[in-house]
Design an enzyme around this catalytic site. Structure first.
Site, PDB file in Angstrom:
ATOM      1  N   ARG A  85       0.823  -1.212   0.000  1.00 36.31           N
ATOM      2  CA  ARG A  85       0.000   0.000   0.000  1.00 36.31           C
ATOM      3  C   ARG A  85       0.856   1.259   0.000  1.00 36.31           C
ATOM      4  O   ARG A  85       0.457   2.296  -0.510  1.00 36.31           O
ATOM      5  CB  ARG A  85      -0.935  -0.023   1.216  1.00 36.31           C
ATOM      6  CG  ARG A  85      -2.045   1.004   1.181  1.00 36.31           C
ATOM      7  CD  ARG A  85      -3.213   0.600   2.064  1.00 36.31           C
ATOM      8  NE  ARG A  85      -2.883   0.521   3.470  1.00 36.31           N
ATOM      9  CZ  ARG A  85      -3.170   1.460   4.371  1.00 36.31           C
ATOM     10  NH1 ARG A  85      -3.790   2.560   3.989  1.00 36.31           N
ATOM     11  NH2 ARG A  85      -2.857   1.307   5.626  1.00 36.31           N
ATOM     12  N   TYR A  86       2.017   1.182   0.629  1.00 36.39           N
ATOM     13  CA  TYR A  86       2.944   2.304   0.664  1.00 36.39           C
ATOM     14  C   TYR A  86       4.164   1.971  -0.191  1.00 36.39           C
ATOM     15  O   TYR A  86       4.568   0.801  -0.277  1.00 36.39           O
ATOM     16  CB  TYR A  86       3.396   2.594   2.100  1.00 36.39           C
ATOM     17  CG  TYR A  86       2.270   2.983   3.027  1.00 36.39           C
ATOM     18  CD1 TYR A  86       1.751   4.266   3.020  1.00 36.39           C
ATOM     19  CD2 TYR A  86       1.728   2.056   3.919  1.00 36.39           C
ATOM     20  CE1 TYR A  86       0.710   4.624   3.869  1.00 36.39           C
ATOM     21  CE2 TYR A  86       0.691   2.402   4.772  1.00 36.39           C
ATOM     22  CZ  TYR A  86       0.191   3.685   4.745  1.00 36.39           C
ATOM     23  OH  TYR A  86      -0.832   4.028   5.589  1.00 36.39           O
ATOM     24  N   ARG A  89       7.149   0.177   1.931  1.00 37.38           N
ATOM     25  CA  ARG A  89       6.912  -0.916   2.866  1.00 37.38           C
ATOM     26  C   ARG A  89       5.679  -1.724   2.455  1.00 37.38           C
ATOM     27  O   ARG A  89       4.820  -1.229   1.738  1.00 37.38           O
ATOM     28  CB  ARG A  89       6.782  -0.416   4.298  1.00 37.38           C
ATOM     29  CG  ARG A  89       5.702   0.600   4.561  1.00 37.38           C
ATOM     30  CD  ARG A  89       5.975   1.308   5.889  1.00 37.38           C
ATOM     31  NE  ARG A  89       4.939   2.250   6.254  1.00 37.38           N
ATOM     32  CZ  ARG A  89       4.884   3.506   5.797  1.00 37.38           C
ATOM     33  NH1 ARG A  89       5.794   3.929   4.942  1.00 37.38           N
ATOM     34  NH2 ARG A  89       3.919   4.312   6.193  1.00 37.38           N
ATOM     35  N   CYS A  98      -4.673 -16.031  15.800  1.00 36.19           N
ATOM     36  CA  CYS A  98      -4.113 -15.341  16.961  1.00 36.19           C
ATOM     37  C   CYS A  98      -4.312 -16.234  18.184  1.00 36.19           C
ATOM     38  O   CYS A  98      -5.033 -17.236  18.127  1.00 36.19           O
ATOM     39  CB  CYS A  98      -4.807 -14.002  17.199  1.00 36.19           C
ATOM     40  SG  CYS A  98      -4.553 -12.767  15.912  1.00 36.19           S
ATOM     41  N   CYS A 102      -8.956  -9.892  19.552  1.00 39.09           N
ATOM     42  CA  CYS A 102      -9.353  -8.577  20.058  1.00 39.09           C
ATOM     43  C   CYS A 102     -10.645  -8.158  19.359  1.00 39.09           C
ATOM     44  O   CYS A 102     -10.765  -8.273  18.142  1.00 39.09           O
ATOM     45  CB  CYS A 102      -8.263  -7.544  19.771  1.00 39.09           C
ATOM     46  SG  CYS A 102      -6.626  -7.973  20.412  1.00 39.09           S
ATOM     47  N   CYS A 105     -10.441  -5.694  16.348  1.00 41.85           N
ATOM     48  CA  CYS A 105      -9.613  -6.117  15.205  1.00 41.85           C
ATOM     49  C   CYS A 105     -10.087  -5.473  13.899  1.00 41.85           C
ATOM     50  O   CYS A 105     -11.249  -5.575  13.526  1.00 41.85           O
ATOM     51  CB  CYS A 105      -9.656  -7.629  15.073  1.00 41.85           C
ATOM     52  SG  CYS A 105      -8.676  -8.259  13.684  1.00 41.85           S
ATOM     53  N   ARG A 107      -8.805  -6.247  10.945  1.00 39.51           N
ATOM     54  CA  ARG A 107      -8.614  -7.177   9.831  1.00 39.51           C
ATOM     55  C   ARG A 107      -9.511  -8.397   9.994  1.00 39.51           C
ATOM     56  O   ARG A 107      -9.144  -9.528   9.675  1.00 39.51           O
ATOM     57  CB  ARG A 107      -7.133  -7.556   9.738  1.00 39.51           C
ATOM     58  CG  ARG A 107      -6.721  -8.094   8.375  1.00 39.51           C
ATOM     59  CD  ARG A 107      -5.221  -8.321   8.283  1.00 39.51           C
ATOM     60  NE  ARG A 107      -4.509  -7.099   7.974  1.00 39.51           N
ATOM     61  CZ  ARG A 107      -3.321  -6.768   8.505  1.00 39.51           C
ATOM     62  NH1 ARG A 107      -2.757  -7.550   9.402  1.00 39.51           N
ATOM     63  NH2 ARG A 107      -2.730  -5.654   8.158  1.00 39.51           N
ATOM     64  N   ASP A 269     -10.135   2.182  13.617  1.00 35.12           N
ATOM     65  CA  ASP A 269     -10.481   2.145  12.195  1.00 35.12           C
ATOM     66  C   ASP A 269     -11.995   1.989  12.009  1.00 35.12           C
ATOM     67  O   ASP A 269     -12.688   1.422  12.853  1.00 35.12           O
ATOM     68  CB  ASP A 269      -9.764   0.984  11.509  1.00 35.12           C
ATOM     69  CG  ASP A 269      -8.261   1.205  11.428  1.00 35.12           C
ATOM     70  OD1 ASP A 269      -7.852   2.339  11.130  1.00 35.12           O
ATOM     71  OD2 ASP A 269      -7.511   0.250  11.677  1.00 35.12           O
ATOM     72  N   ASP A 306      -5.572   5.979  10.530  1.00 34.39           N
ATOM     73  CA  ASP A 306      -5.405   5.360   9.214  1.00 34.39           C
ATOM     74  C   ASP A 306      -6.690   5.677   8.450  1.00 34.39           C
ATOM     75  O   ASP A 306      -7.740   5.102   8.727  1.00 34.39           O
ATOM     76  CB  ASP A 306      -5.192   3.850   9.348  1.00 34.39           C
ATOM     77  CG  ASP A 306      -4.241   3.309   8.305  1.00 34.39           C
ATOM     78  OD1 ASP A 306      -4.207   3.882   7.201  1.00 34.39           O
ATOM     79  OD2 ASP A 306      -3.535   2.327   8.576  1.00 34.39           O
ATOM     80  N   LYS A 313      -1.911   6.853   6.606  1.00 36.19           N
ATOM     81  CA  LYS A 313      -1.782   7.300   7.994  1.00 36.19           C
ATOM     82  C   LYS A 313      -1.537   8.807   8.074  1.00 36.19           C
ATOM     83  O   LYS A 313      -0.761   9.359   7.302  1.00 36.19           O
ATOM     84  CB  LYS A 313      -0.638   6.556   8.686  1.00 36.19           C
ATOM     85  CG  LYS A 313      -0.878   5.071   8.882  1.00 36.19           C
ATOM     86  CD  LYS A 313       0.267   4.429   9.623  1.00 36.19           C
ATOM     87  CE  LYS A 313       0.004   2.946   9.868  1.00 36.19           C
ATOM     88  NZ  LYS A 313      -0.041   2.173   8.623  1.00 36.19           N
TER      89      LYS A 313
END
Length: 349
Positions: A85-86, A89, A98, A102, A105, A107, A269, A306, A313
């Site tokens: 996306r960047y 990176r 996981c 959480c 989350c 994602r 998000d 974000d 960001k």
């Protein structure tokens, strides 16, 4: 034994009505609460912040002007597992698993689903992309949590990536330092040390509340730092968890004391099913402003959003610059009043 359903959970704590009404449908993701998370949770407090982070409620089944992929990661996926996306990176989704899920989350389109571990073919495909795109300088190893992989799988993962691009800084992203600190055994650390050639590793933690940074978690982080791997924390601002200055001040100072740099404090998000956990932006900016008065520069995290629709960001902060007038910059002090700072006079040089 980890908790995976409401029936198991009801034997440990008294469920609230909004918890009883949760269903694993729509935008919600599976329930998974590890023993270590349970050990930190105050089971007698219905409003316990750790409980709020990990116990699902009916509000997860509600969506409102949100998205299942607010950062548009799918759109920027260049291989089955690699998100670019960047420019400099990328993120590699090495697993969908996981040790604990959480409830905030972002994602959840991927986490806890059946995609599972990265395959040899998917790793080779991602490594090939990295070899061709030399502008990529950093790769986040994420998912899911990379440390749910076995020692052998982590050895193969790091070996394959280092062989492809030894000059890339690989960020080891994990929540397991809190949710499963026993995972960081001498055997695992030996494997990581084996691959510490070329560009360095960075350890990216997520501690959202001071109680998460207990003795077991500190010991797990220290195993990395003692080997020369710097540790950074990426907290999420969560309503009812850490949305007050005192809690975040304590967290930042505790992180720094234990050799972890407070790096980001993320605004939540705009992902489906998480509205009840998102702090208002107005309150977040007020918290950031007060934290800046209380914390040193090294202890101060960057309050960051974000942006939706893959906007990237952006650092959120009080605007201290009033403007330029008569050759003087007028700048507000975070403590009181304003000060003048002269613009450079090029003609005088």
């Amino acid at each position: 034994m980890s908790i995976t359903n409401l029936e198991q959970l009801s034997k440990i704590l008294t469920l609230k009505e909004d918890e009883k009404e949760w269903r694993e449908t729509g935008p919600s993701l599976s329930m998974l609460i590890s023993d270590n998370v349970l050990s930190v949770m105050d089971k007698d407090d219905p409003d316990d912040p750790i409980r709020r982070e990990f116990v699902p409620t009916k509000y997860e089944n509600i969506t409102s002007k949100e998205s299942i992929d607010p950062l548009r990661e799918v759109e920027h996926s260049k291989t089955e597992r690699l998100i670019h996306r960047y420019h400099n990176r990328a993120a590699l989704l090495v697993t969908s698993r996981c040790y604990a899920y959480c409830r905030h989350c972002f994602r959840r389109r991927f986490t806890s689903n059946d995609d599972g571990k990265i395959t040899k073919e998917e790793l080779d495909e991602a490594a090939g992309y990295l070899r061709e795109h030399t502008g990529i300088k950093e790769v986040l190893l994420t998912g899911g949590d990379m440390f749910t992989l076995s020692d052998e799988e982590i050895d193969r993962l790091l070996g394959g990536l280092k062989e492809a691009r030894e000059d890339i800084i690989y960020r080891l992203c994990t929540r397991a330092l809190f949710s499963a600190p026993e995972r960081f055994t001498p055997a695992l650390m030996s494997i990581i040390k084996k691959h510490m050639h070329g560009a360095p590793f960075l350890l990216m933690c997520q501690f959202n509340h001071p109680r998460e940074l207990n003795d077991k978690a500190v010991k797990a982080v220290s195993a990395f730092v003692d080997m020369g791997i710097p540790a950074f924390n990426q907290a999420v601002l969560l309503e009812g968890v850490n949305d007050d200055v005192d809690t975040l001040e304590e967290l930042s100072n505790k992180l720094l004391y234990n050799r972890i740099k407070p790096y980001y404090l993320f605004q939540g998000d705009m992902v489906d099913g998480t509205a009840h956990l998102r702090c208002s932006l107005k309150k977040g900016l007020e918290i950031e402003k007060e934290l800046r008065k209380r914390l040193s520069g090294v202890a101060m995290p960057q309050y960051t959003i974000d942006l939706p629709e893959g906007g990237g960001k952006v650092i959120l902060t009080e605007n201290y610059v009033i403007g330029l007038k008569d050759g003087l910059w007028q700048i507000k002090s975070p403590f009181q009043g304003k000060r003048d700072y002269p613009e450079k006079d090029e003609s005088a040089i």
